[in-house]
Motif scaffolding. Structure first.
Motif, mmCIF file in Angstrom:
data_model
loop_
_atom_site.group_PDB
_atom_site.id
_atom_site.type_symbol
_atom_site.label_atom_id
_atom_site.label_comp_id
_atom_site.label_asym_id
_atom_site.label_seq_id
_atom_site.Cartn_x
_atom_site.Cartn_y
_atom_site.Cartn_z
ATOM 1 N N VAL A 12 0.857 -1.180 0.000
ATOM 2 C CA VAL A 12 0.000 0.000 0.000
ATOM 3 C C VAL A 12 0.893 1.231 0.000
ATOM 4 C CG1 VAL A 12 -0.135 0.107 2.523
ATOM 5 C CG2 VAL A 12 -2.018 1.031 1.138
ATOM 6 N N GLN A 13 0.368 2.325 -0.499
ATOM 7 C CA GLN A 13 1.119 3.570 -0.463
ATOM 8 C C GLN A 13 0.980 4.241 0.896
ATOM 9 O OE1 GLN A 13 -0.098 5.925 -3.889
ATOM 10 N NE2 GLN A 13 1.631 5.100 -5.044
ATOM 11 N N ALA A 14 1.934 5.071 1.201
ATOM 12 C CA ALA A 14 1.895 5.814 2.460
ATOM 13 C C ALA A 14 0.583 6.590 2.569
ATOM 14 C CB ALA A 14 3.081 6.760 2.545
ATOM 15 N N GLY A 15 0.020 6.549 3.768
ATOM 16 C CA GLY A 15 -1.264 7.183 3.993
ATOM 17 C C GLY A 15 -2.449 6.260 3.795
ATOM 18 N N GLY A 16 -2.183 5.082 3.241
ATOM 19 C CA GLY A 16 -3.244 4.120 2.980
ATOM 20 C C GLY A 16 -3.567 3.266 4.192
ATOM 21 N N SER A 17 -4.442 2.292 3.975
ATOM 22 C CA SER A 17 -4.922 1.432 5.064
ATOM 23 C C SER A 17 -4.871 -0.026 4.646
ATOM 24 C CB SER A 17 -6.376 1.792 5.421
ATOM 25 O OG SER A 17 -6.481 3.121 5.865
ATOM 26 N N LEU A 18 -4.745 -0.889 5.633
ATOM 27 C CA LEU A 18 -4.838 -2.329 5.449
ATOM 28 C C LEU A 18 -5.500 -2.910 6.684
ATOM 29 C CD1 LEU A 18 -1.335 -3.443 4.082
ATOM 30 C CD2 LEU A 18 -3.514 -3.610 2.860
ATOM 31 N N ARG A 19 -6.154 -4.055 6.509
ATOM 32 C CA ARG A 19 -6.691 -4.774 7.659
ATOM 33 C C ARG A 19 -6.146 -6.186 7.654
ATOM 34 N NH1 ARG A 19 -12.804 -6.276 9.719
ATOM 35 N NH2 ARG A 19 -12.702 -7.816 8.045
ATOM 36 N N LEU A 20 -5.554 -6.572 8.761
ATOM 37 C CA LEU A 20 -5.065 -7.926 8.945
ATOM 38 C C LEU A 20 -6.070 -8.728 9.753
ATOM 39 C CD1 LEU A 20 -1.336 -7.222 9.911
ATOM 40 C CD2 LEU A 20 -2.348 -7.429 7.633
ATOM 41 N N SER A 21 -6.122 -10.010 9.460
ATOM 42 C CA SER A 21 -6.981 -10.926 10.207
ATOM 43 C C SER A 21 -6.156 -12.099 10.703
ATOM 44 C CB SER A 21 -8.116 -11.448 9.324
ATOM 45 O OG SER A 21 -8.915 -10.405 8.839
ATOM 46 N N CYS A 22 -6.557 -12.621 11.838
ATOM 47 C CA CYS A 22 -5.891 -13.794 12.397
ATOM 48 C C CYS A 22 -6.967 -14.711 12.956
ATOM 49 C CB CYS A 22 -4.918 -13.393 13.492
ATOM 50 S SG CYS A 22 -4.223 -14.788 14.408
ATOM 51 N N THR A 23 -7.017 -15.908 12.440
ATOM 52 C CA THR A 23 -7.988 -16.885 12.910
ATOM 53 C C THR A 23 -7.299 -17.908 13.791
ATOM 54 O OG1 THR A 23 -9.307 -16.620 10.903
ATOM 55 C CG2 THR A 23 -9.722 -18.569 12.223
ATOM 56 N N ALA A 24 -7.801 -18.048 15.008
ATOM 57 C CA ALA A 24 -7.260 -19.027 15.941
ATOM 58 C C ALA A 24 -8.105 -20.299 15.902
ATOM 59 C CB ALA A 24 -7.254 -18.462 17.361
ATOM 60 N N SER A 25 -7.463 -21.427 16.155
ATOM 61 C CA SER A 25 -8.179 -22.701 16.088
ATOM 62 C C SER A 25 -9.001 -22.971 17.331
ATOM 63 C CB SER A 25 -7.179 -23.843 15.864
ATOM 64 O OG SER A 25 -6.252 -23.895 16.940
ATOM 65 N N GLY A 26 -8.820 -22.130 18.378
ATOM 66 C CA GLY A 26 -9.568 -22.328 19.603
ATOM 67 C C GLY A 26 -9.482 -21.106 20.487
ATOM 68 N N PRO A 27 -10.064 -21.162 21.678
ATOM 69 C CA PRO A 27 -10.067 -20.007 22.575
ATOM 70 C C PRO A 27 -8.686 -19.695 23.121
ATOM 71 C CG PRO A 27 -11.031 -21.922 23.651
ATOM 72 C CD PRO A 27 -10.817 -22.302 22.223
ATOM 73 N N THR A 28 -8.465 -18.420 23.402
ATOM 74 C CA THR A 28 -7.195 -17.962 23.946
ATOM 75 C C THR A 28 -7.459 -16.967 25.072
ATOM 76 O OG1 THR A 28 -7.040 -16.098 22.425
ATOM 77 C CG2 THR A 28 -6.096 -18.169 21.667
ATOM 78 N N PHE A 29 -6.422 -16.605 25.817
ATOM 79 C CA PHE A 29 -6.560 -15.610 26.875
ATOM 80 C C PHE A 29 -6.195 -14.216 26.376
ATOM 81 C CE2 PHE A 29 -7.280 -17.908 30.868
ATOM 82 C CZ PHE A 29 -7.182 -19.203 30.404
ATOM 83 N N CYS A 30 -5.201 -14.158 25.532
ATOM 84 C CA CYS A 30 -4.728 -12.883 25.005
ATOM 85 C C CYS A 30 -4.262 -13.119 23.588
ATOM 86 C CB CYS A 30 -3.590 -12.334 25.861
ATOM 87 S SG CYS A 30 -2.818 -10.848 25.190
ATOM 88 N N MET A 31 -4.585 -12.200 22.717
ATOM 89 C CA MET A 31 -4.097 -12.273 21.340
ATOM 90 C C MET A 31 -3.441 -10.942 20.992
ATOM 91 S SD MET A 31 -7.061 -14.365 19.282
ATOM 92 C CE MET A 31 -6.034 -14.614 17.820
ATOM 93 N N ALA A 32 -2.464 -10.998 20.126
ATOM 94 C CA ALA A 32 -1.706 -9.784 19.824
ATOM 95 C C ALA A 32 -1.130 -9.835 18.423
ATOM 96 C CB ALA A 32 -0.577 -9.609 20.838
#
Length: 123
Positions: A12-32
């Motif tokens: 992406v060019q400077a000033g633009g936007s992106l969205r990342l996704s992360c799918t976990a296989s199960g429940p967690t306490f903290c994600m980062a």
């Protein structure tokens, strides 16, 4: 055992936007989200404590990045706005099982990692 899968990286060019996704296989306490730029150490970017949905951010992304979750589907998102060349890095999703609020807020002790997704910002 928790498996993490990231998606959404790209260029992406400077000033633009992106969205990342992360799918976990199960429940967690903290994600980062962490990132690692060439020649630099990996650093924490944003974290979310699942129990109360509190969020934590590195100073240089606060106000530009937003971390959120879809609890039902164990998905973590990172909305990145106003991107700069300094944000260029491989972005990794991470999870802690078990976890606590202190370790989450300090990006500490994550024991599960995704494979990473490249984000490239051109000026």
């Amino acid at each position: 055992q928790v498996h993490l899968m990231e998606s959404g990286g790209g260029s992406v060019q400077a000033g633009g936007s992106l969205r990342l996704s992360c799918t976990a296989s199960g429940p967690t306490f903290c994600m980062a989200w962490f990132r690692q730029a060439p020649g630099k150490e990996r650093e924490g970017v944003a974290a979310l404590y699942v129990d109360d949905a509190n969020t934590y951010y590195a100073a240089d992304v606060k106000g530009r990045f937003t971390v959120s979750r879809d609890n039902a589907n164990h998905i973590l998102y990172l909305q990145m706005n106003d991107l700069t060349s300094g944000d260029t890095a491989i972005y990794y999703c991470a999870a802690r099982v078990p976890g606590d609020r202190w370790s989450c807020s300090n990006f500490n002790g994550f024991n599960y990692w995704g494979q990473g997704t490249q984000v490239t910002v051109s000026s």
